[in-house]
Scaffold this motif. Structure first.
Motif, PDB file in Angstrom:
ATOM      1  N   MET A   6       0.827  -1.205   0.305  1.00 39.46           N
ATOM      2  CA  MET A   6      -0.259   0.040  -0.318  1.00 39.46           C
ATOM      3  C   MET A   6       0.746   1.375  -0.092  1.00 39.46           C
ATOM      4  SD  MET A   6      -2.924  -1.425   2.881  1.00 39.46           S
ATOM      5  CE  MET A   6      -4.280   0.062   1.909  1.00 39.46           C
ATOM      6  N   ASN A   7       2.347   1.124  -0.247  1.00 35.78           N
ATOM      7  CA  ASN A   7       2.967   1.657  -0.576  1.00 35.78           C
ATOM      8  C   ASN A   7       3.682   2.125  -1.961  1.00 35.78           C
ATOM      9  OD1 ASN A   7       2.442   3.289   2.213  1.00 35.78           O
ATOM     10  ND2 ASN A   7       3.723   1.640   3.286  1.00 35.78           N
ATOM     11  N   LEU A   8       3.843   3.474  -1.267  1.00 35.29           N
ATOM     12  CA  LEU A   8       5.266   3.593  -2.875  1.00 35.29           C
ATOM     13  C   LEU A   8       6.443   4.061  -2.557  1.00 35.29           C
ATOM     14  CD1 LEU A   8       5.168   3.139  -6.504  1.00 35.29           C
ATOM     15  CD2 LEU A   8       5.250   5.738  -6.063  1.00 35.29           C
ATOM     16  N   PHE A   9       7.996   2.989  -3.226  1.00 30.85           N
ATOM     17  CA  PHE A   9       9.284   3.533  -2.555  1.00 30.85           C
ATOM     18  C   PHE A   9       9.793   4.142  -3.293  1.00 30.85           C
ATOM     19  CE2 PHE A   9       6.927  -0.152   0.573  1.00 30.85           C
ATOM     20  CZ  PHE A   9       7.566   0.591   1.196  1.00 30.85           C
ATOM     21  N   MET A  10      10.215   5.093  -3.365  1.00 29.80           N
ATOM     22  CA  MET A  10      12.100   5.837  -4.365  1.00 29.80           C
ATOM     23  C   MET A  10      13.017   5.459  -3.742  1.00 29.80           C
ATOM     24  SD  MET A  10      11.733   7.731  -6.997  1.00 29.80           S
ATOM     25  CE  MET A  10      11.045   8.755  -7.085  1.00 29.80           C
ATOM     26  N   LEU A  11      13.791   5.139  -4.540  1.00 26.05           N
ATOM     27  CA  LEU A  11      15.047   3.862  -3.830  1.00 26.05           C
ATOM     28  C   LEU A  11      16.178   5.210  -4.808  1.00 26.05           C
ATOM     29  CD1 LEU A  11      14.960   0.355  -4.251  1.00 26.05           C
ATOM     30  CD2 LEU A  11      14.054   1.648  -1.904  1.00 26.05           C
ATOM     31  N   ASP A  12      17.365   5.842  -3.847  1.00 27.47           N
ATOM     32  CA  ASP A  12      17.975   6.351  -4.267  1.00 27.47           C
ATOM     33  C   ASP A  12      19.436   5.187  -4.293  1.00 27.47           C
ATOM     34  OD1 ASP A  12      20.261   8.074  -5.266  1.00 27.47           O
ATOM     35  OD2 ASP A  12      21.032   8.856  -3.232  1.00 27.47           O
ATOM     36  N   LEU A  13      19.875   4.843  -5.590  1.00 20.69           N
ATOM     37  CA  LEU A  13      21.128   2.939  -6.179  1.00 20.69           C
ATOM     38  C   LEU A  13      22.393   4.102  -6.465  1.00 20.69           C
ATOM     39  CD1 LEU A  13      18.747   1.241  -7.698  1.00 20.69           C
ATOM     40  CD2 LEU A  13      18.843   1.157  -5.178  1.00 20.69           C
ATOM     41  N   SER A  14      23.232   3.218  -5.262  1.00 20.03           N
ATOM     42  CA  SER A  14      24.383   3.323  -6.194  1.00 20.03           C
ATOM     43  C   SER A  14      25.062   1.971  -6.204  1.00 20.03           C
ATOM     44  CB  SER A  14      25.276   3.897  -5.168  1.00 20.03           C
ATOM     45  OG  SER A  14      26.429   3.876  -5.710  1.00 20.03           O
ATOM     46  N   GLY A  15      24.664   1.994  -7.212  1.00 25.98           N
ATOM     47  CA  GLY A  15      25.339   0.335  -7.865  1.00 25.98           C
ATOM     48  C   GLY A  15      23.915  -0.642  -7.761  1.00 25.98           C
ATOM     49  N   ASP A  16      24.350  -1.587  -6.672  1.00 25.17           N
ATOM     50  CA  ASP A  16      23.394  -2.554  -6.387  1.00 25.17           C
ATOM     51  C   ASP A  16      22.835  -2.300  -4.608  1.00 25.17           C
ATOM     52  OD1 ASP A  16      25.533  -3.212  -5.342  1.00 25.17           O
ATOM     53  OD2 ASP A  16      24.732  -5.707  -5.695  1.00 25.17           O
ATOM     54  N   ARG A  17      23.523  -1.032  -4.072  1.00 19.71           N
ATOM     55  CA  ARG A  17      23.449  -0.585  -3.283  1.00 19.71           C
ATOM     56  C   ARG A  17      22.387   0.688  -2.640  1.00 19.71           C
ATOM     57  NH1 ARG A  17      27.996   0.463   0.811  1.00 19.71           N
ATOM     58  NH2 ARG A  17      26.354   0.474   2.440  1.00 19.71           N
ATOM     59  N   VAL A  18      21.804   0.687  -2.010  1.00 26.37           N
ATOM     60  CA  VAL A  18      20.295   1.163  -1.798  1.00 26.37           C
ATOM     61  C   VAL A  18      21.141   2.214  -0.351  1.00 26.37           C
ATOM     62  CG1 VAL A  18      18.007   2.086  -0.094  1.00 26.37           C
ATOM     63  CG2 VAL A  18      18.471  -0.208  -1.827  1.00 26.37           C
ATOM     64  N   MET A  19      20.888   3.282  -0.946  1.00 23.98           N
ATOM     65  CA  MET A  19      21.651   4.810  -0.355  1.00 23.98           C
ATOM     66  C   MET A  19      21.269   5.232   0.093  1.00 23.98           C
ATOM     67  SD  MET A  19      25.068   4.028  -0.837  1.00 23.98           S
ATOM     68  CE  MET A  19      25.423   5.076  -0.250  1.00 23.98           C
ATOM     69  N   HIS A  20      19.094   5.451   0.306  1.00 25.78           N
ATOM     70  CA  HIS A  20      18.436   5.842   0.394  1.00 25.78           C
ATOM     71  C   HIS A  20      16.497   5.891   0.392  1.00 25.78           C
ATOM     72  CE1 HIS A  20      16.043   9.621   2.400  1.00 25.78           C
ATOM     73  NE2 HIS A  20      15.776   9.911   1.420  1.00 25.78           N
ATOM     74  N   GLN A  21      16.170   6.122   0.842  1.00 27.42           N
ATOM     75  CA  GLN A  21      14.468   5.240   0.652  1.00 27.42           C
ATOM     76  C   GLN A  21      13.633   6.446   0.766  1.00 27.42           C
ATOM     77  OE1 GLN A  21      13.134   0.934   1.316  1.00 27.42           O
ATOM     78  NE2 GLN A  21      12.011   1.784   2.597  1.00 27.42           N
ATOM     79  N   ASP A  22      12.368   6.192   0.040  1.00 23.96           N
ATOM     80  CA  ASP A  22      12.086   7.372   0.802  1.00 23.96           C
ATOM     81  C   ASP A  22      10.739   6.916  -0.020  1.00 23.96           C
ATOM     82  OD1 ASP A  22      12.647  10.082   1.703  1.00 23.96           O
ATOM     83  OD2 ASP A  22      13.599  10.427  -0.701  1.00 23.96           O
ATOM     84  N   THR A  23       9.357   6.715   1.116  1.00 19.65           N
ATOM     85  CA  THR A  23       7.838   6.244   1.140  1.00 19.65           C
ATOM     86  C   THR A  23       7.112   7.548   0.463  1.00 19.65           C
ATOM     87  OG1 THR A  23       8.436   4.588   2.812  1.00 19.65           O
ATOM     88  CG2 THR A  23       5.923   5.054   2.559  1.00 19.65           C
ATOM     89  N   LEU A  24       6.336   7.183  -0.080  1.00 17.07           N
ATOM     90  CA  LEU A  24       5.663   7.935  -1.107  1.00 17.07           C
ATOM     91  C   LEU A  24       3.842   7.204  -0.949  1.00 17.07           C
ATOM     92  CD1 LEU A  24       7.431   8.365  -4.242  1.00 17.07           C
ATOM     93  CD2 LEU A  24       7.881   9.759  -1.799  1.00 17.07           C
ATOM     94  N   LEU A  25       3.092   8.160  -1.367  1.00 15.45           N
ATOM     95  CA  LEU A  25       1.843   7.771  -1.029  1.00 15.45           C
ATOM     96  C   LEU A  25       1.047   6.872   0.375  1.00 15.45           C
ATOM     97  CD1 LEU A  25       0.987   6.326  -5.009  1.00 15.45           C
ATOM     98  CD2 LEU A  25       0.931   8.752  -3.820  1.00 15.45           C
TER      99      LEU A  25
END
Length: 75
Positions: A6-25
């Protein structure tokens, strides 16, 4: 999108690593069925609400969306 989320996630990736995650909606109160980036660089979200809601989201300037591939380049 997924069958239960029930959420949408925006991921900031560096290669295959998640550097930052925002939860949208957050608090949408509907499951997300599909998410696509349109040729207009808007994010389109389809929900399972009774009305079959489609949301159009304009990404914030700090997010660079990856270039879209045409159908011809995927062959």
């Amino acid at each position: 999108g997924g069958l239960a989320g029930m959420n949408l996630f925006m991921l900031d990736l560096s290669g295959d690593r998640v550097m930052h995650q925002d939860t949208l909606l957050d608090g949408l109160n509907a499951r997300i069925r599909d998410v696509v980036v349109g040729p207009d660089e808007m994010i389109y979200v389809l929900t399972d609400s009774t009305e079959g809601e489609m949301l159009r989201i304009e990404p914030l300037p700090q997010y660079e969306l990856p270039p879209q591939q045409s159908d011809e380049s995927q062959e």
